[in-house]
Design a protein around this motif. Sequence first.
Motif, PDB file in Angstrom:
ATOM      1  N   PHE A 250       1.456 -18.915 -11.701  1.00  0.00           N
ATOM      2  CA  PHE A 250       0.029 -18.885 -11.363  1.00  0.00           C
ATOM      3  C   PHE A 250      -0.793 -18.187 -12.446  1.00  0.00           C
ATOM      4  O   PHE A 250      -1.938 -18.535 -12.702  1.00  0.00           O
TER       5      PHE A 250
ATOM      6  N   ARG B  93       0.063 -17.854 -15.781  1.00  0.00           N
ATOM      7  CA  ARG B  93       0.198 -18.334 -17.152  1.00  0.00           C
ATOM      8  C   ARG B  93       0.052 -19.844 -17.333  1.00  0.00           C
ATOM      9  O   ARG B  93      -0.122 -20.309 -18.444  1.00  0.00           O
ATOM     10  N   TYR B  94       0.181 -20.631 -16.271  1.00  0.00           N
ATOM     11  CA  TYR B  94       0.125 -22.076 -16.422  1.00  0.00           C
ATOM     12  C   TYR B  94      -1.094 -22.620 -15.687  1.00  0.00           C
ATOM     13  O   TYR B  94      -1.431 -22.134 -14.606  1.00  0.00           O
ATOM     14  N   SER B  95      -1.765 -23.615 -16.291  1.00  0.00           N
ATOM     15  CA  SER B  95      -2.703 -24.356 -15.459  1.00  0.00           C
ATOM     16  C   SER B  95      -2.061 -25.714 -15.221  1.00  0.00           C
ATOM     17  O   SER B  95      -1.712 -26.424 -16.154  1.00  0.00           O
ATOM     18  N   PHE B  96      -1.840 -26.020 -13.959  1.00  0.00           N
ATOM     19  CA  PHE B  96      -1.142 -27.271 -13.635  1.00  0.00           C
ATOM     20  C   PHE B  96      -1.811 -27.901 -12.426  1.00  0.00           C
ATOM     21  O   PHE B  96      -2.486 -27.244 -11.639  1.00  0.00           O
ATOM     22  N   ARG B  97      -1.599 -29.216 -12.338  1.00  0.00           N
ATOM     23  CA  ARG B  97      -2.207 -29.981 -11.238  1.00  0.00           C
ATOM     24  C   ARG B  97      -1.797 -29.408  -9.901  1.00  0.00           C
ATOM     25  O   ARG B  97      -0.612 -29.246  -9.620  1.00  0.00           O
TER      26      ARG B  97
ATOM     27  N   ARG C  61       0.430 -11.674  -9.578  1.00  0.00           N
ATOM     28  CA  ARG C  61      -0.331 -12.603 -10.417  1.00  0.00           C
ATOM     29  C   ARG C  61      -1.501 -11.877 -11.074  1.00  0.00           C
ATOM     30  O   ARG C  61      -1.749 -12.022 -12.266  1.00  0.00           O
TER      31      ARG C  61
ATOM     32  N   GLY D  33      -2.236 -26.469  -8.974  1.00  0.00           N
ATOM     33  CA  GLY D  33      -1.964 -25.030  -9.094  1.00  0.00           C
ATOM     34  C   GLY D  33      -2.964 -24.188  -8.319  1.00  0.00           C
ATOM     35  O   GLY D  33      -2.576 -23.272  -7.589  1.00  0.00           O
ATOM     36  N   ASN D  34      -4.246 -24.521  -8.462  1.00  0.00           N
ATOM     37  CA  ASN D  34      -5.262 -23.751  -7.741  1.00  0.00           C
ATOM     38  C   ASN D  34      -5.101 -23.886  -6.236  1.00  0.00           C
ATOM     39  O   ASN D  34      -5.255 -22.925  -5.494  1.00  0.00           O
TER      40      ASN D  34
ATOM     41  N   ARG E 272      -1.789 -11.264 -15.199  1.00  0.00           N
ATOM     42  CA  ARG E 272      -2.943 -11.730 -15.973  1.00  0.00           C
ATOM     43  C   ARG E 272      -3.477 -10.662 -16.921  1.00  0.00           C
ATOM     44  O   ARG E 272      -4.149 -10.961 -17.896  1.00  0.00           O
TER      45      ARG E 272
END
Lengths: 269, 289
Positions: free
Chosen positions: A87, A89-93, A148, A95-96, A152
Motif C-alpha cells: 500500500f 510503495r506500489y500504485s496498482f489497480r 503503511r 489498490g486504493n 510512507r
Amino acid sequence: MKPENPILAGLALVAGLLFLSPVLYSIWMSFQTVDAYYAGQLGFTLDNYARAVGQYNFARYLLNSLIVSGLVTLIGITFATMAAYAFARYSFRGGNFLFAATVATLMIPSHISLIPNYLTLAKVGLLDSYAGLILPAISNGFAAFFLRQYIRGIPKALDEAAYMDGATSLQVLWRIIVPLSRPAIASMALYIFITEWNNYIWPLVAVGKQDLYTLQIGLARLYRINPGEGLIDWPLVMAASTITILPVLLGFLLVERHLVRGITMGAVK
Amino acid sequence: MLRKLTPYLFVAPLMIFIALFTYIPILASLNLSFREWNFLSPDMPFVGFRNYEQLLASRDLWNSLWVTTLFAVLSVPLRLGLALVIANYLVRESMHVRLLRGALFLPSVTSTVSIAVVFSWVFSTDYGMVNAILGTFGLGKVQWLQNPHLALWVLIFVNTWKQIGYDIVIYIAGLQAIPRELYDAAAVDGGKRLHMFRRITMPLVMPTTYFLLIISVIEAFQVFTIVNVMTKGGPAGATDMLVNLLYEIGFVLFDIGRGSALAVLLFILLVGLAILKSRIIGRKVHYEA
C-alpha cells in the motif's frame, strides 16, 4: 527534568498505589490460605497457585494462551507488514479500494461477524481447535493502516538504490523496510499480542473442550463454578487471576515506553 | 508480468482473511437475519422481516438499547472529563509523573476478565473491599451487584477504571502539541489557570476529544466481558447490554435468525454513529496547531 519535590513524589506514589489497590490486594490475597482469609487472619501459602496450576488446569490454559496469542501475533504482523508495504510503495489497480476496505474494518463492529464466523468454522470442523481460535484474528486492519503510514515516511531513495543493485521487492521489504520500521512493527506486534491475550468473546463461543480454554475462559469459568462450597474460594480465584495478569504485567514493565509511544502515534497522527 | 502481480501477492493474505472473517460475514449475517434456524434443523426457511419484527416487539431489545445508551451517556463524559483534568496535570515531565502515568495506564492493557473478577470481589456483599471500608465508617452492607439501581453504576465505575489510562495517554499527547507560547502570552495578560484551561486547553485539544469520543462511544456499545463475568446482564436485565443480548440469543438460545437480526441492527447503529460523527468532525474541528 526538574528536581523532584519529595512531597509531590510521595503523594503521586500513594495515589498510584491507591488506584491499583484492588489488583495489588488481589495478588496479596492469592498468597493467603482460604481459612485465614475468611477468618481475617494472616496465613502465607503457595497452595493456591499449586491448585490453580495442577488441579484446575491453569498450566494448560497458560500454554494455550501463549500458543494462540503468539501465533496470532506472528502471522498477523507478517500479513500486516506485507500489505502495508504494498500500500505504501506500489500504485496498482484496485489498490486504493483495497486500502479503503482495510481502513473501513476499523469502523466495523466485530460482533457482527460472531455468528457467521462460528458457523463457518463449524462447517469446516475447526471449532474446538487452535486454528479456530487463531484464523479469525490474524487479519488486523489497524496494524496494516498504521504500518503503511509509517513506511510512507521512509525515503523512497533507499528502495531505489537497492533496486539499482539488483534487489528484488522481497529483499527490499526484508532488508530495508522491515529494519527501518522496527519500532512501529514492535508496537503493533505488542498491540496485537495484548488484544489477543485479553480476547474473551471469541474463545468463549469457539471452544467447548476444556483442554483448549485460554486463560481468560479458564478464569471466568473458575470464578463462575465457585469452587468453595457456598463461600467462594477467593484466594484460589485470585491466584488464577494473577497468573492471567502476570505475563502482560511483566511485558508492560519491560516495554511501557514503547507501548505508550505506539498507542499515541496511532491516535494522534 | 510478475512485476505487475507483486503488490497483489503482498496484499493477498491480509485481504483474503479480511474478506473471509469481516466482509463476507456481514453479508452472511444479513442473509441469516431473514431466516429461521436453530443451528440443528436441516433447513433454514426464509421468513422475511419476521426476526426483525419479533426483535422490535420484544421488551428485551428496548431494555438493552436503553441500558447501553445509558451506559454510554453516563460513562463517556465521565471518562473524558476526568482524563482531561488528570492529563493536564500529568503532562509535565518528572519521575513521579511518569510513575503515576504508568500506574494509571496499566489497567488498560490488563486482562478484562481478571479485572472483572477482581472487582466482583471488591463489590461483593459480604467480604468485599468497598463494604469493608463502608463498615469502618459504621455504614451497613450494600448489595452492589444484586441491586438493579446500582449494578450498572458498578460496571460504569469498573469500565472507567480500566479505560481511563488510555484516554489520559492520548490526551497527554494532544496537550503536548499545544504551543507553549499561547500559555505564556495568556500568563502575561494575567490569565488565571482555570481561565487558561477553559480558553486555551479545552478548545485546542478538541481534535483529541473528538477522537476519544468516537472510540469510547463505539466501545461502550460493544461492552461485553465485564457484563458476562460480573452480572450476566442482571439483576432483572439492569445491565443487559446489546452484545450480551446478542450472545444470549445467538449462543445460549441458538436462535441464529434473531441473533443475526440483532447483529445487523447493532452494525447499522454503530456504522451510523461513526458516519454521523465523521460529518460533525469534518465541520467542527479545525484547530490543528
